[in-house]
Each structure stands twice: as structure tokens, then as C-alpha cells.
Design an enzyme around this catalytic site. Structure first.
Site, short mmCIF file in Angstrom:
data_model
loop_
_atom_site.label_atom_id
_atom_site.label_comp_id
_atom_site.label_asym_id
_atom_site.label_seq_id
_atom_site.Cartn_x
_atom_site.Cartn_y
_atom_site.Cartn_z
N TYR A 91 -1.46 -3.60 -6.75
CA TYR A 91 -1.17 -4.44 -5.58
C TYR A 91 -2.19 -4.30 -4.44
CZ TYR A 91 1.83 -7.45 -2.83
OH TYR A 91 2.33 -8.53 -2.12
N ASN A 100 -2.61 -14.38 12.11
CA ASN A 100 -2.11 -15.46 12.97
C ASN A 100 -3.02 -15.69 14.17
OD1 ASN A 100 0.74 -16.72 12.31
ND2 ASN A 100 0.63 -14.68 11.43
N LYS A 134 -9.50 -2.37 1.77
CA LYS A 134 -9.20 -1.23 2.63
C LYS A 134 -9.97 0.04 2.20
CE LYS A 134 -6.86 -3.54 5.46
NZ LYS A 134 -5.65 -4.22 5.30
N ARG A 163 2.14 -12.22 -0.25
CA ARG A 163 0.81 -12.56 0.28
C ARG A 163 0.26 -13.85 -0.31
NH1 ARG A 163 -1.46 -8.79 4.23
NH2 ARG A 163 0.14 -7.19 4.35
N LYS A 193 -2.71 -10.19 13.05
CA LYS A 193 -4.15 -10.47 13.02
C LYS A 193 -4.45 -11.85 12.43
CE LYS A 193 -5.29 -6.80 10.82
NZ LYS A 193 -3.90 -6.30 10.81
N GLU A 222 0.61 -19.88 21.59
CA GLU A 222 0.67 -19.59 23.04
C GLU A 222 -0.16 -18.35 23.39
OE1 GLU A 222 1.74 -22.01 24.43
OE2 GLU A 222 3.37 -22.89 23.23
N CYS A 265 1.10 -7.25 11.89
CA CYS A 265 1.37 -7.35 13.33
C CYS A 265 0.60 -8.48 14.00
CB CYS A 265 1.10 -6.02 14.02
SG CYS A 265 2.30 -4.76 13.56
N ASP A 311 -9.12 -9.68 9.19
CA ASP A 311 -8.61 -8.34 8.86
C ASP A 311 -9.62 -7.21 9.07
OD1 ASP A 311 -6.19 -7.01 7.81
OD2 ASP A 311 -7.47 -6.38 6.16
N SER A 357 -1.06 -3.39 10.35
CA SER A 357 -0.72 -4.30 9.25
C SER A 357 0.57 -5.07 9.58
CB SER A 357 -0.53 -3.49 7.97
OG SER A 357 -1.72 -2.79 7.69
N HIS A 364 -10.30 -2.38 11.65
CA HIS A 364 -9.22 -3.23 11.14
C HIS A 364 -8.96 -4.33 12.19
CE1 HIS A 364 -4.78 -3.25 9.50
NE2 HIS A 364 -5.53 -4.12 8.86
N ARG A 393 0.84 -1.19 0.00
CA ARG A 393 0.00 0.00 0.00
C ARG A 393 0.87 1.24 0.00
NH1 ARG A 393 -1.85 0.91 4.34
NH2 ARG A 393 -1.16 -0.88 5.54
P1 GTP Z 1 -2.09 -7.54 7.57
O1 GTP Z 1 -2.65 -8.60 6.69
O2 GTP Z 1 -1.04 -6.74 6.90
O3 GTP Z 1 -3.15 -6.65 8.15
O4 GTP Z 1 -1.26 -8.28 8.76
P2 GTP Z 1 -1.72 -9.12 10.04
O5 GTP Z 1 -2.00 -8.20 11.18
O6 GTP Z 1 -2.78 -10.08 9.70
O7 GTP Z 1 -0.36 -9.88 10.44
P3 GTP Z 1 0.03 -11.44 10.34
O8 GTP Z 1 -0.79 -12.30 11.26
O9 GTP Z 1 0.06 -11.82 8.92
O10 GTP Z 1 1.50 -11.41 10.93
C1 GTP Z 1 2.53 -10.63 10.37
C2 GTP Z 1 3.87 -11.15 10.82
O11 GTP Z 1 3.96 -11.19 12.25
C3 GTP Z 1 4.14 -12.55 10.32
O12 GTP Z 1 5.45 -12.62 9.85
C4 GTP Z 1 3.97 -13.40 11.55
O13 GTP Z 1 4.74 -14.55 11.50
C5 GTP Z 1 4.36 -12.47 12.70
N1 GTP Z 1 3.63 -12.81 13.94
C6 GTP Z 1 2.29 -13.00 14.07
N2 GTP Z 1 1.94 -13.33 15.33
C7 GTP Z 1 3.10 -13.34 16.05
C8 GTP Z 1 3.40 -13.61 17.43
O14 GTP Z 1 2.55 -13.92 18.24
N3 GTP Z 1 4.72 -13.51 17.79
C9 GTP Z 1 5.69 -13.16 16.90
N4 GTP Z 1 6.95 -13.09 17.34
N5 GTP Z 1 5.45 -12.92 15.59
C10 GTP Z 1 4.17 -13.00 15.17
C1 SPV Z 2 -2.84 -4.41 5.33
O1 SPV Z 2 -1.86 -3.78 4.88
O2 SPV Z 2 -3.38 -4.11 6.42
C2 SPV Z 2 -3.36 -5.57 4.58
C3 SPV Z 2 -2.86 -5.80 3.24
O3 SPV Z 2 -4.23 -6.26 5.09
S1 SPV Z 2 -3.60 -4.79 2.04
O4 SPV Z 2 -4.78 -5.46 1.54
O5 SPV Z 2 -2.62 -4.59 0.98
O6 SPV Z 2 -4.00 -3.53 2.64
MN MN Z 3 -4.74 -5.62 7.21
#
Ligand code: GTP
Ligand code: SPV
Ligand code: MN
Length: 614
Positions: free
Chosen positions: A227, A284, A236, A396, A282, A524, A280, A303, A278, A256, A87
Site C-alpha cells: 500500500y 486540497n 515517502k 486514494r 495539502k 475560502e 490534513c 505532497d 497526512s 512534506h 502507512r
Molecule cells: P496526504 O495525501 O495524506 O498527505 O493528505 P493531504 O494533506 O494532501 O490532505 P487532503 O488535502 O487530501 O485532505 C484530507 C482531508 O481533509 C480530506 O477529507 C479533505 O476533504 C479534508 N480537508 C482538506 N482541506 C480542508 C479544509 O480546508 N477544511 C476542512 N474542514 N476539511 C478539509
Molecule cells: C501520506 O500519508 O502523507 C501520503 C500517503 O501522502 S502515502 O503515500 O501512503 O504516504
Molecule cells: Mn502526504
């Protein structure tokens, strides 16, 4: 219309055909076709046959690489232009009538001035390409008040991805027509017209990008990027930026956030929502595989969360999306097996990941063992000795959500689920404890409003810089940030007080003095959610600190976890010297709101300072 065409431009085939009984839609499609001068216009019906046809064409054009069907059936890899990988927040605009209504967190330009610029950019921008018309709905089509959009795009990759991420096609169009519904017009062009005889590239885009929203008109214009959130406009642009404005006007929240259902060993169920910036965590947490005995997790979304009030004054959550657009790196069989199983079922589009020699995909963190040879996301031969990442950090996977085995059946319910707890979280090496319960709703909104995180590869720009990210919505609030906080504060008064969600702040990313993560994270994290639920039930202990209620080490269920006591202490610590710095950061942040800062938030900050000095 012909004025936009070069003398030798390809002939337009079918621009004038009217394919809808919805007069407003027909007029808009014709207007766009006249302006952008595509070679042909195609109405997207959303069928699997159409998907096959489009993906075949994209493979032929070199935009998609078909993966080995024995490894990933009906799946493809795409590789973007290296200048179009995330983005672009600096090129994202909220063009409200008044500058004040965009607030200090958004780029703004006068709407008529912006319309002039966009008209120039879009003029002839689809020459030589097919213009696709994608009717879509965010959330269930059978909702009481379905939120419709129509995306016009000159990218078949966008069409294929939108089919995974949203409900699109003929049924949606039929409902738009039958109810003469309002739809959000969302115009997208990669901004790379093809002159007669000009050879196309595999990822057309423009060096100049514009991601523009007109909140009063509820319209979206996106130019120059193909993208993710720049181009899949239901995500978004609509479901957060435009929807946050609709939500303000209609009295709900577009956030979000992931949505997760947890069931205790006593068979009691809870729903939680969590907002993390983003990349961070979510996706997972949304696909959590709890490590604690007897607890079950089911997902509803990873998301975006639309929360409306139910009849009893409870906040109910719906996920408006139909797919996962997840960060690939770090998604692996040990960290996120639920995602891996969903991906392995196929029907997915991967973007900017690496290719294995047997026609599969790979990214950092997918497997413990690193393949001896790969083709990296830029198409180069790669070995572990290459000294660079094989997959782009913002690569992605795009996968239908109904391929997730742990999907809650309630995902399909237009009424949504009642939210019991809300988590705000960020990526902070220091200062922010593993989990803190807010004192009350207003304090919880304060926690959200001061949320901070180190920047990631999900947006173009520097990575690892601490920035404030209110409710993880900094790049997505479609109006004034102070008004947004006022809207959040006001939610409490409209809710049944006993059913108001409890608010918590979490940080999975705190480091120990030796530099490692203080908390193991991933599966965990269920232990932290369990503590939060026990707080709601009134059964878990906590220490009252100036920043809120933090677990005593004994109150967290750590059974079966090999965690060193010093690390846990680091994870839970409230360190006054760190908070002295933090308070300065919050002062600076709040100063930026000016007049728009709600009094309640200034009061919360003053009370926090008083608690620290007491
Ligand atoms: P967007 O799709 O961009 O909104 O991201 P998101 O918030 O869904 O993040 P996502 O769960 O894809 O995690 C992003 C990165 O953080 C990945 O590389 C994960 O492996 C890492 N990550 C997620 N949860 C944890 C956690 O509990 N601990 C650690 N150390 N890393 C984590
Ligand atoms: C984010 O950046 O928070 C995402 C990926 O979820 S995107 O759809 O590119 O915004
Ligand atoms: Mn997102």
C-alpha cells in the site's frame, strides 16, 4: 541461488539476463534475483503498451477492476487486504550506524542486525512471482543533478502506480547508464511467495511488515505491504526519508509540502509552500479554486517539495513527483473541482474506494447525493442504511499531475520556483488560530517544530489523538529531529535575507462551541493566503499577540462570504487558558529532544512564555 528454492518451486526463467551496462545496477539486480528467487525478471520500460499489458494482467488476476471507460477511461479500482490500508509507522525504521543519528522520532535497529533480518525475509520472497526492475527519477530528468532510484518489486500494482507517480523506464535507465549515475536501490516485496500450484490472492501481502531505510548507504527495503507510501518507494521512503538526509548533507530541504502559485488581480505572482500532516489538506490547498475575485491559483505539487538555493540566495521549490496520490473521501465537486476534473480524464488507479453499479467509483463527500446502492471497498453490497463507510477513510486516487488543468507550466522547470511564504498547519479543534504570522524565521521554525495535529487514517493506529508533528515530517525525517531543526535554523544564514520566505501557522479545522468548523475552508482558504501575501507586501493589518501576528477581523477579505461574526471571532481567538495547556504540551515535547534540542528553540519557547506572562 538454488538453495532458496523448494524442490517443486516454479522454474526460474530469465534471472541471469543482464539488461544494463551499469555494472553496479546489474550486480544489484542479480544479487536480488538470487536472494528472492522470482519466477522471472522484467525490466520496466515505462511505455503505454507495457502499462496496458500489466493492467490487463492485473484485471485478469482480479487485483484491478476495470472502470466503465465512458465514466473513467483507462482507469482501474484496486481493493487491498483490509490489514494493509495505510502507512505503518510502527514498522518503519531508520537504521543509521549510530542510534543517536536516527533520533527519538524514529524506530532504530543496528544496521547489520537489520540486514540479517531482511535477508531472511527476502530469501525466496518472490518465488512464483515476476520481479520487476523499475528505473525512476524523482524530479525532472534534465535536472542538473537528477536524483535516480531503482525500485525492484514483485507487485505489478506497484509498477502501474509508480508509472503515474514518478518518471520511470527506458529513458531514465539510459541516463543512469550514460552518466554512470548513483541510484538509490529500493527493494520491495509483498512478502507472499507462491508455491507451485498455489493459487494467488488478489492483494498479496504479509502480516509482518518492514519499511527500512539505511540513510548512510541511501538504500530502502520494504517488505510485507503493497500500500501507498509503504510500497511506492519513490514517494515517502526516497523523496522524504532518504532525501532529507541527502538535503542535510547537500544544504537543501526535502519537505512534506504542497507548492502553489498565486497571482493577484494586479498580476503579481507569488509562490507558497505548505506543510500539513497526512490527510490534513495539502492536496486540497494545492488544487485551490479561489473564491476571491481576481485571484488565480496554479499548482506545482501536492505532497513533496524539494527546496534548494538559487544563485541569488533565494529558496527554489521543485516537486519531485509526477502524480497525485490523494485522499479520496472529502474530494468532491464542491470542495475540490480541480481534482475531480483531473480524475475524470481517466488514466487513474483508485484504491479502496466504493464502486457504483454503472462501473464508476464513489466515496464519502464526492457528491452531495449519496448513491442508493454501491459495492463497498470490502466488496459488500452497500446502501445508505448500511451504517458504515462505503470507501475506506484512507482510500486514494492516483492520477497523473499533468491532467490537472491548473498545473503551472513551471512545474516542468528543473530550476523550480522561488518560494515567498511557507505555511505550517495542522488539524486542531481548539487553541490554534486560523492564521498566525511568525515574528521572524527562527520563530517560524519554532512554529513548525511545535506543529501539532489530530491523527488521521493516513497511518495505521488511533485516529483523533493530538500529537506533535514537526514541519508535518514526524514520520518522514530520516535523521535526528534536533539536527533537522538545526538544519532549518541554519537555512536563514545562507539565504538572501530580503528573499527569505515568511513563515505562517494555519488551522482550517478549529471548531466553534457548537462543534462545527469555525472556518468554511477549501476554496475560502484563498482568503487566508491573500492576507499572508498582503502581510508580505506590508499592506494588511494584524494584532500582535504572544504567539505572533493574527489578522484583525477587518483585515481578512470576506467579501461575498456569509460568515457569522462569532464564528470568525472563534477562528481567530488566542485563548490564554488554551495556551496554558498548549505550553505544557510543548514543554513535554521539547523534553523528548534531550541534548539534541537546538538552543534557539529553547530560547523561543522561553520568550513565548515571557510574552504570555507579561
Ligand atoms: P496526504 O495525501 O495524506 O498527505 O493528505 P493531504 O494533506 O494532501 O490532505 P487532503 O488535502 O487530501 O485532505 C484530507 C482531508 O481533509 C480530506 O477529507 C479533505 O476533504 C479534508 N480537508 C482538506 N482541506 C480542508 C479544509 O480546508 N477544511 C476542512 N474542514 N476539511 C478539509
Ligand atoms: C501520506 O500519508 O502523507 C501520503 C500517503 O501522502 S502515502 O503515500 O501512503 O504516504
Ligand atoms: Mn502526504
Amino acid at each position: 541461488m538454488k538453495g532458496y528454492m523448494m524442490g517443486h518451486a516454479p522454474v526460474q526463467e530469465s534471472v541471469e539476463q543482464v539488461m544494463t551496462t551499469h555494472a553496479g545496477l546489474a550486480a544489484w539486480v542479480n544479487e536480488v534475483a538470487e536472494l528472492t528467487a522470482p519466477q522471472s525478471v522484467r525490466w520496466v520500460n515505462g511505455s503505454s503498451g507495457e502499462y496496458t499489458e500489466l493492467t490487463d494482467e492485473l484485471v485478469e488476476a482480479g487485483t484491478l477492476t476495470r472502470l466503465n471507460p465512458e465514466l473513467f477511461p483507462n482507469s482501474f479500482a484496486a481493493f487491498s487486504d483490509p490489514k494493509d490500508v495505510a502507512r505503518v509507522e510502527a514498522r518503519t525504521f531508520i537504521c543509521s550506524e549510530k542510534k543517536r543519528d536516527a533520533g527519538f522520532t524514529n524506530n532504530w535497529m543496528d544496521p547489520s542486525e537489520m540486514k540479517g533480518i531482511l535477508k531472511d525475509r527476502f530469501a525466496g520472497s518472490m518465488r512464483g512471482r515476476t520481479m520487476y526492475v523499475i528505473p525512476f527519477v524523482m524530479g525532472p530528468l534534465d535536472a542538473e543533478d537528477p536524483k535516480f532510484g531503482v525500485e525492484i518489486t514483485d507487485s505489478a500494482y506497484v509498477v502501474a502506480s509508480m508509472r503515474i507517480m514518478a518518471t520511470i523506464g527506458a529513458d531514465v535507465l539510459a541516463k543512469i547508464e550514460a552518466t554512470n549515475a548513483f541510484f538509490v536501490p529500493a527493494l520491495h516485496s509483498v512478502g507472499a511467495p507462491l508455491e507451485h500450484g498455489q493459487e494467488d490472492v488478489t492483494w498479496p501481502c504479509s502480516d509482518e511488515k518492514w519499511i527500512v531505510h539505511f540513510p548512510e548507504e541511501r538504500s530502502i527495503f520494504s517488505y510485507g505491504s503493497g500500500y501507498g507510501g509503504n510500497a511506492l518507494l519513490g514517494k515517502k521512503c526516497f523523496a522524504l526519508r532518504i532525501a532529507s538526509v541527502i538535503a542535510r548533507d547537500e544544504g537543501w530541504l526535502a519537505e512534506h509540502m504542497l507548492i502553489l502559485k498565486l497571482t493577484s488581480p494586479e498580476n503579481k505572482s507569488y509562490h507558497v509552500a505548505a506543510a500539513f500532516p497526512s490527510a490534513c489538506g495539502k492536496t486540497n490547498l494545492a488544487l485551490l479554486n479561489p473564491t476571491i475575485e481576481g485571484w488565480k491559483a496554479e499548482t506545482l505539487g501536492d505532497d513533496i517539495n524539494w527546496m534548494r538555493f538559487g544563485k541569488a540566495g533565494e529558496l527554489r521549490a521543485v516537486n519531485p513527483e509526477a502524480g497525485l496520490f490523494g485522499v479520496a473521501p472529502g474530494t468532491g465537486w464542491t470542495t475540490n473541482p480541480n481534482a475531480m476534473v483531473a480524475i475524470a480524464k481517466g488514466n487513474s488507479i483508485f484504491t479502496n474506494v466504493a464502486l457504483t453499479d454503472d462501473g464508476g467509483v464513489w466515496w464519502e463527500g464526492m457528491t452531495d447525493e449519496v448513491p442508493a446502492h454501491l459495492t463497498d471497498w470490502e466488496g459488500n453490497s452497500w446502501t445508505p442504511e448500511s451504517g458504515r463507510k462505503a470507501a475506506h477513510p484512507n482510500s486514494r486516487f492516483c492520477t497523473p499531475i499533468d491532467q490537472v488543468d491548473m498545473l503551472s507550466p513551471d512545474y516542468f522547470s528543473p530550476e523550480g520556483v522561488e518560494i515567498n511564504a511557507i505555511f505550517f498547519g495542522g488539524r486542531r479543534k481548539t487553541t490554534i488560530p486560523l492564521v498566525t504570522q511568525s515574528r521572524d524565521w527562527s520563530h517560524g521554525v519554532f512554529m513548525g517544530s511545535t506543529l501539532s495535529s489530530e491523527t488521521t487514517a493516513a497511518a495505521a493506529g488511533a485516529v483523533g489523538v493530538v500529537r506533535r508533528d514537526p514541519m508535518a515530517m514526524l514520520p518522514f525525517i530520516g535523521y535526528d529531529a534536533g539536527d533537522y531543526l538545526k538544519h532549518w535554523i541554519g537555512i536563514a544564514a545562507r539565504a538572501d535575507q530580503a528573499r527569505l520566505p515568511k513563515i505562517f501557522l494555519v488551522n482550517w479545522f478549529r471548531r466553534t462551541s457548537s462543534g462545527g468548523f469555525a472556518w468554511p475552508g477549501f476554496g475560502e482558504n484563498g482568503r487566508v493566503l491573500k492576507w499572508a501575501i498582503e502581510r508580505i507586501e506590508g499592506t494588511a493589518d494584524a494584532v500582535e499577540t504572544p504567539i505572533g501576528f493574527v489578522p484583525t477581523p477587518e483585515s481578512l477579505d470576506l467579501s461575498g462570504l456569509n460568515l457569522n461574526a462569532a464564528d470568525l471571532k472563534d477562528a481567530l481567538a488566542v485563548v490564554p487558558s488554551e495556551w496554558e495547556e498548549e505550553l505544557k504540551g510543548i514543554d513535554e515535547w521539547y523534553a523528548r529532544f534531550g541534548e539534541s534540542l537546538p538552543m534557539e528553540m529553547a530560547d523561543q519557547l522561553a520568550a513565548l512564555k515571557t510574552r504570555f506572562s507579561a
